[in-house]
Design a protein around this motif. Structure first.
Motif, PDB file in Angstrom:
ATOM      1  N   ARG A  49       2.301   6.486  -7.477  1.00 12.31           N
ATOM      2  CA  ARG A  49       2.827   5.851  -6.341  1.00 12.31           C
ATOM      3  C   ARG A  49       3.756   6.610  -5.334  1.00 12.31           C
ATOM      4  NH1 ARG A  49       2.602   0.933  -8.856  1.00 12.31           N
ATOM      5  NH2 ARG A  49       4.924   0.837  -8.783  1.00 12.31           N
ATOM      6  N   THR A 109      -3.093   1.124  -5.226  1.00  7.45           N
ATOM      7  CA  THR A 109      -2.161   0.023  -5.018  1.00  7.45           C
ATOM      8  C   THR A 109      -1.518  -0.421  -6.176  1.00  7.45           C
ATOM      9  OG1 THR A 109      -4.096  -1.558  -5.524  1.00  7.45           O
ATOM     10  CG2 THR A 109      -3.755  -0.505  -2.972  1.00  7.45           C
ATOM     11  N   GLU A 110      -0.443  -1.299  -6.369  1.00  8.55           N
ATOM     12  CA  GLU A 110       0.295  -1.680  -7.352  1.00  8.55           C
ATOM     13  C   GLU A 110      -0.599  -2.604  -8.291  1.00  8.55           C
ATOM     14  OE1 GLU A 110       4.527  -3.704  -8.127  1.00  8.55           O
ATOM     15  OE2 GLU A 110       3.838  -3.597  -6.174  1.00  8.55           O
ATOM     16  N   ASP A 111      -1.626  -3.408  -7.611  1.00  6.49           N
ATOM     17  CA  ASP A 111      -2.742  -3.916  -8.503  1.00  6.49           C
ATOM     18  C   ASP A 111      -3.997  -3.205  -8.672  1.00  6.49           C
ATOM     19  OD1 ASP A 111      -3.482  -6.139 -10.083  1.00  6.49           O
ATOM     20  OD2 ASP A 111      -4.582  -6.908  -8.175  1.00  6.49           O
ATOM     21  N   SER A 112      -3.941  -1.835  -9.224  1.00  5.56           N
ATOM     22  CA  SER A 112      -4.923  -0.832  -9.354  1.00  5.56           C
ATOM     23  C   SER A 112      -5.537  -1.160 -10.618  1.00  5.56           C
ATOM     24  CB  SER A 112      -4.484   0.360  -9.197  1.00  5.56           C
ATOM     25  OG  SER A 112      -5.341   1.302  -9.268  1.00  5.56           O
ATOM     26  N   GLU A 160      -5.342   3.938  -0.778  1.00  3.27           N
ATOM     27  CA  GLU A 160      -5.799   2.417  -1.370  1.00  3.27           C
ATOM     28  C   GLU A 160      -6.158   2.612  -2.655  1.00  3.27           C
ATOM     29  OE1 GLU A 160      -5.368  -0.143   0.120  1.00  3.27           O
ATOM     30  OE2 GLU A 160      -4.322   0.615   1.737  1.00  3.27           O
ATOM     31  N   THR A 212       0.924  -1.018   0.154  1.00  2.00           N
ATOM     32  CA  THR A 212       0.217  -0.189  -0.023  1.00  2.00           C
ATOM     33  C   THR A 212       0.941   1.355   0.018  1.00  2.00           C
ATOM     34  OG1 THR A 212      -0.167  -0.130   2.365  1.00  2.00           O
ATOM     35  CG2 THR A 212      -1.845  -1.115   1.416  1.00  2.00           C
ATOM     36  N   THR A 213       0.350   2.230  -0.410  1.00  2.00           N
ATOM     37  CA  THR A 213       0.847   3.644  -0.679  1.00  2.00           C
ATOM     38  C   THR A 213       0.414   4.710   0.398  1.00  2.00           C
ATOM     39  OG1 THR A 213      -0.479   4.366  -2.051  1.00  2.00           O
ATOM     40  CG2 THR A 213       1.329   3.163  -2.942  1.00  2.00           C
TER      41      THR A 213
END
Length: 424
Positions: free
Chosen positions: A226, A9-12, A6, A2-3
């Motif tokens: 991010r 996120t990397e899997d956005s 929400e 997480t950054t």
């Protein structure tokens, strides 16, 4: 991972909600026999010199037709281009790049790269979010750094007789300005050029390859987002991340899409306008010498360059079957809005096919017409003016090294890609 936000996120997955669906592997390029019935703006003869083709169409067939791209239309008269640009009830902006796929209708009214891909009423609110960053005052603060960068580029020409004014000068200016505005690393400039070419000139690539290239763009944007979430700073990316619309933060696809728009449109259009202006001055000694002698004339001349060499053509999609000005248009037919053709309509402009650098009345359409008129027009004008001022101050005498060596981009943004000029 997480950054702190929400949404990113990397899997956005939401970042790719504009991913094109229903694409077809249609070949849309190839020789044109009759431009009135089979036009293609991707052909080399169009890229090299579209104006005679547009003039011919305007005389005998003001709204040309093609079966390529799944079917489309090309109006060439100013009044038709203006009418369609203003008519958001019958024409959608959900895709503004004519290619071998159409985004599903469900993507409206937001579209993949808001606000340029947005239809009313969403468009108005999405556009309003960007206005503070593009006022004259805000753009004025960017001018000193832009001017210094132009001087630095020309410093790099020292000791050389021949330089590529497009590759070594024009393209770098908007790359640096947009990178600074978005808070991206300035050394990423070559990647910006790659993203531009993939988006605007790669419309005939196989679907899988085109999707992979678009994924690369959004992967880059997600990495930048991010980083900004973790390290907020005063720039346009942080502004978009924190902006609110209708009482909530922007969707990830909205943030990324708007960043993609600013990156692609903010680079290629101005790069092309600067290059085309320098191309004209390199081949027209009288205009070049006059501007060197009368620098106060440059703002007027600049508007004429924008009219005569308008770089941008935008697409629309027909919403429903209809007959429009004699053309039987079908739902989801493309409309290619050629602002360059509109700007050379003799019914709208006196001596439309000439470059008149002291033209007094010049209500050109280089920045578009209607609600989608370019939000970055102040930025583009500043970059073009400063680029030409610095060049003419530092390089008052220059000419084309080899006219045959000049190359132009194909597609919906036209400008020199190779422009070798001899200095002195």
């Amino acid at each position: 991972m997480t950054t702190g936000d929400e949404r990113f996120t990397e899997d956005s997955r939401g970042m790719r909600e504009d991913r094109p669906l229903g694409i077809r592997n249609e070949i849309v390029t190839g020789p044109v026999g009759d431009w009135a019935a089979d036009f293609s703006h991707l052909e080399p003869e169009w890229a090299a010199d579209p104006y005679p083709i547009q003039d011919d169409l305007r005389r005998r067939c003001p709204i040309a037709r093609t079966e390529r791209f799944g079917g489309g239309w090309l109006p060439t008269r100013y009044e038709d281009v203006a009418a369609i640009a203003h008519d958001t009830d019958r024409f959608s902006s959900r895709s503004i790049v004519m290619s071998n796929f159409r985004p599903p209708r469900e993507t409206a009214p937001v579209g993949g790269v808001p606000p340029i891909s947005s239809d009313p009423p969403f468009h108005r609110d999405a556009r309003r979010l960007l206005l503070p960053a593009f006022t004259r005052t805000a753009i004025g603060r960017l001018e000193p750094a832009t001017r210094a960068f132009c001087h630095a580029l020309i410093d790099g020409f020292e000791g050389r007789d021949v330089v590529d004014a497009a590759h070594e000068y024009a393209q770098h200016i908007p790359m640096r300005v947009i990178a600074d505005m978005l808070g991206f690393p300035p050394e990423d400039g070559p990647r910006f050029r790659e993203f531009v070419e993939n988006t605007l000139e790669g419309v005939n690539l196989p679907p899988d390859e085109r999707l992979a290239r678009m994924d690369a763009l959004f992967d880059y944007l997600l990495a930048q987002i991010r980083d900004h979430v973790e390290n907020p700073r005063e720039d346009l990316t942080t502004y978009l991340i924190e902006a609110e619309l209708y009482g909530g933060k922007l969707a990830p696809s909205h943030v990324a899409g708007t960043m993609a728009l600013l990156l692609i449109a903010g680079v290629d259009t101005t790069w092309s306008a600067i290059g085309a202006s320098l191309w004209h001055l390199a081949r027209t000694p009288a205009d070049r010498e006059r501007l060197v002698a009368e620098p106060a004339l440059l703002p007027t001349a600049m508007e004429e360059f924008l009219r005569a060499f308008a770089p941008v053509t935008m697409a629309r999609l027909v919403k429903e079957d209809m007959r429009w000005n004699g053309a039987d248009m079908k739902a989801d037919d493309w409309i290619l809005l050629s602002f360059p053709a509109a700007n050379r309509d003799p019914a709208q402009f006196d001596r439309a096919d000439e470059v008149v650098i002291d033209r007094e009345v010049n209500r050109h359409a280089a920045f578009g017409l209607g609600v989608h008129r370019c939000v970055g027009s102040h930025l583009a004008r500043m970059e073009l003016r400063v680029a030409l001022e610095v060049w003419l101050e530092r390089v008052p005498a220059f000419s084309l090294e080899d006219p045959a060596a000049v190359t132009w981009s194909a597609g919906q943004v036209r400008g020199p890609r190779r422009l070798p000029v001899r200095i002195g």
